[in-house]
Structures are given as C-alpha cells and as structure tokens.
Motif scaffolding. Sequence first.
Motif, PDB file in Angstrom:
ATOM      1  N   SER A 165       0.861  -1.181   0.000  1.00  0.00           N
ATOM      2  CA  SER A 165       0.000   0.000   0.000  1.00  0.00           C
ATOM      3  C   SER A 165       0.897   1.231   0.000  1.00  0.00           C
ATOM      4  O   SER A 165       1.667   1.446   0.936  1.00  0.00           O
ATOM      5  N   THR A 166       0.809   2.022  -1.048  1.00  0.00           N
ATOM      6  CA  THR A 166       1.679   3.190  -1.186  1.00  0.00           C
ATOM      7  C   THR A 166       0.936   4.514  -1.049  1.00  0.00           C
ATOM      8  O   THR A 166       1.579   5.555  -0.882  1.00  0.00           O
ATOM      9  N   THR A 167      -0.390   4.481  -1.099  1.00  0.00           N
ATOM     10  CA  THR A 167      -1.151   5.728  -1.159  1.00  0.00           C
ATOM     11  C   THR A 167      -2.249   5.832  -0.108  1.00  0.00           C
ATOM     12  O   THR A 167      -2.445   6.885   0.496  1.00  0.00           O
ATOM     13  N   PHE A 168      -2.981   4.749   0.162  1.00  0.00           N
ATOM     14  CA  PHE A 168      -4.186   4.876   0.987  1.00  0.00           C
ATOM     15  C   PHE A 168      -4.045   4.224   2.362  1.00  0.00           C
ATOM     16  O   PHE A 168      -3.847   4.899   3.350  1.00  0.00           O
ATOM     17  N   GLU A 224      -5.293   0.381  -5.562  1.00  0.00           N
ATOM     18  CA  GLU A 224      -3.867   0.054  -5.487  1.00  0.00           C
ATOM     19  C   GLU A 224      -3.549  -1.335  -6.037  1.00  0.00           C
ATOM     20  O   GLU A 224      -2.508  -1.548  -6.671  1.00  0.00           O
ATOM     21  N   MET A 267      -5.845   5.565 -10.144  1.00  0.00           N
ATOM     22  CA  MET A 267      -4.997   6.145  -9.106  1.00  0.00           C
ATOM     23  C   MET A 267      -4.729   7.627  -9.374  1.00  0.00           C
ATOM     24  O   MET A 267      -4.812   8.463  -8.459  1.00  0.00           O
ATOM     25  N   HIS A 268      -4.433   7.948 -10.608  1.00  0.00           N
ATOM     26  CA  HIS A 268      -4.154   9.349 -10.963  1.00  0.00           C
ATOM     27  C   HIS A 268      -5.357  10.225 -10.662  1.00  0.00           C
ATOM     28  O   HIS A 268      -5.224  11.286 -10.019  1.00  0.00           O
ATOM     29  N   ARG A 323      -6.115  10.401  -6.700  1.00  0.00           N
ATOM     30  CA  ARG A 323      -5.162  11.233  -5.962  1.00  0.00           C
ATOM     31  C   ARG A 323      -5.326  12.703  -6.311  1.00  0.00           C
ATOM     32  O   ARG A 323      -5.239  13.580  -5.428  1.00  0.00           O
ATOM     33  N   ASP A 359      -6.118  15.440  -3.548  1.00  0.00           N
ATOM     34  CA  ASP A 359      -5.047  16.378  -3.194  1.00  0.00           C
ATOM     35  C   ASP A 359      -5.213  17.759  -3.811  1.00  0.00           C
ATOM     36  O   ASP A 359      -4.585  18.721  -3.336  1.00  0.00           O
TER      37      ASP A 359
END
Length: 330
Positions: A78-81, A92, A198-199, A202, A206
């Motif tokens: 998991s890199t983002t959530f 992911e 994902m793009h 995010r 953000d």
Amino acid sequence: MKMGTSFNIAIVAQAGRLSYEALLFAASLRACSPDFNGRLILATPKDGPLWEREPTLRNPAILDALTRLEAEILPFDSTTFGSDYPYGNKIEMLAHLPEGEPFVFFDSDTLITGDVTKVPFDFDRPSASLRREGTWPKPTLYGPGHTGIWKSLYDKFGLDFDSSLDLTQPEGYWQRHLYFNAGFFYGACPREFGARFMHYARAIRDDMPDALIGQTLDPWLDQIALPLVIHSFGGGADALEPGWLDGQTSCHYRTFPLLYARESDAVVAALEEIAAPNWLKKVLKGYEPIKRMVYQGKGAKVRALFDQDNLPRREQQIRNRIKSNGLWLR
C-alpha cells in the motif's frame, strides 16, 4: 476485444471480515461457475506504515480453504491509501494484476450466483455496478449543483462532459450523470485502468476543483473517480446488458442481514447451499454474522420482518428496522 474473451477475477481480501467474505465468494464462484477458467486472484495488502493494524490475510484455516478452491493469494504494498482510506485497496491492487489480461473486480461482499462465462462483457467498453443510490454529491444551498460539480471534474481531466450525460434524465437530477457503485467494475487491462484510477483519485483528493468545496470525499472517493475512468476508456452505463451482474449472475449483498432482508429467494437458497459443506462450514462459522445468520437461523428471522415485494425505498430504513429488532450483525 470480442465478447467471450477469457478474463481474470480479482477481489481484495484482508484480515477479519473480508477474509470470510472472500472465502464465501471463492466458494460461490466454484459452485455456480464451474466453467470459469481464468485466474481467481485474492489481493491482500501487506503490512506497512500506512496501516494501523496488520491487514494481511493470514488465517491458516481460511488460507487452506482458499487453496482448496484454487484461489491465488497476491500480496501487494500500500503506497497511497491504507487505513485512512481502505477502499483504496481496490485501486492500489490493480497495478499488480496480470498486465494486458482482461479483468473483473468484485467487492468481497458478493456472491456469484450464475455462470460468469456467459456474461457478455466487452472489455474494450468498461463499466461498473449500477446498483447505487444518489450518495454523492450533495449540492449545498449556495454552491454549484450536480452539473457544476461533475463538469468541474470532467474539465479537470480533459474529458468530454456532454457525452457522459444521460439526457433522458432531467437537469439537476443525479442520474443524469455517470455514477456507479464500485462493487464491481471491469476493463481490458488492469494496470492501465489502475494507473488512471490512481491518478484521478489522488488528484481529486489532493487538488480538488473549487466546485467540490463543501463536498465529502470519504468514503466516496473511489465512486467519484470511477465514472471518470470508465468514460475516459470509452465505457459507460450502457456498456453491459442489464440483468447479468447484480442480477442472475452475481449479488452484491453488502451485509448478511441485508441479504436476508432484501435479496431473492434464489439468492438466499444459493447462499445456504454454498455454505453447507462441512469442510467450509467449519471455517465460515468462525465469523459471527455468518454463524448466526446462516447456520443458526437468525437470517430467517430478518427475512420475516420484510415483504420482499414491497421493501422500504431506502436502504437506511431497512437497516434501521433490522437494528431495532436486535438482528444487525457485521
């Protein structure tokens, strides 16, 4: 890509409730779709700094049962959530599925009730579940309406807004705009689909457009980004003939009390037949809602509270009635 192309099925499985749901999903697929010859992939997040508690699927009895059902376990980072937004798992994990191979993702709280190989998927025109309510957005009194909010998102990503509209629905009504439940979705390549998903997710989280100020992104972020992804790949609400998924071939039941309250007699019978073998029962009864609802007859009590041909209009009303009778379990 022609209909009838072989494909893989992926779900997310992790410690706790989802592990039991994933086992029941795998059992339902093997029981109801014996001709499925793609890979059944259970993606499980690895432990890491984004998780408050270890999320990885690790119950030995469940893992043994999944092996018997020929399910593949796929750990991913998991890199983002992570814990802050566990729904992000479904975004992911797509980066780790077989590249270039068509896929169908299902939420773990789903039963396969028919032959998935008969579903007329066109993987070049992705789609997702239309079993949803108008949960997002909630226009404010002084802010933009549905049109202004959704248009700002299409504009942000350079997508054609007008071609996404359902002109049979009135201006200002939520169903005029593409909106899906993320309980299932599919596409031609999971990595391409996942990278765009994902793009978009995010970028919305953000750097959201001003039109979204006052809107709640949690837990809706995946369902906000998903229609944009599907539209960008040329898909839409009409890409899959109705009546297959969320119909004769699958059931996104959400919780076991809701399944008994509102699903068809055929779905209830399928659940109880799928869960009946002793080797499976020994494992599934480790989860209290399955133990009480399926094996101890509480589901029948929930079902008796409702006329399935005349259900309350909103899901929350169904939930409230179950809770007031002391039968809500999750």
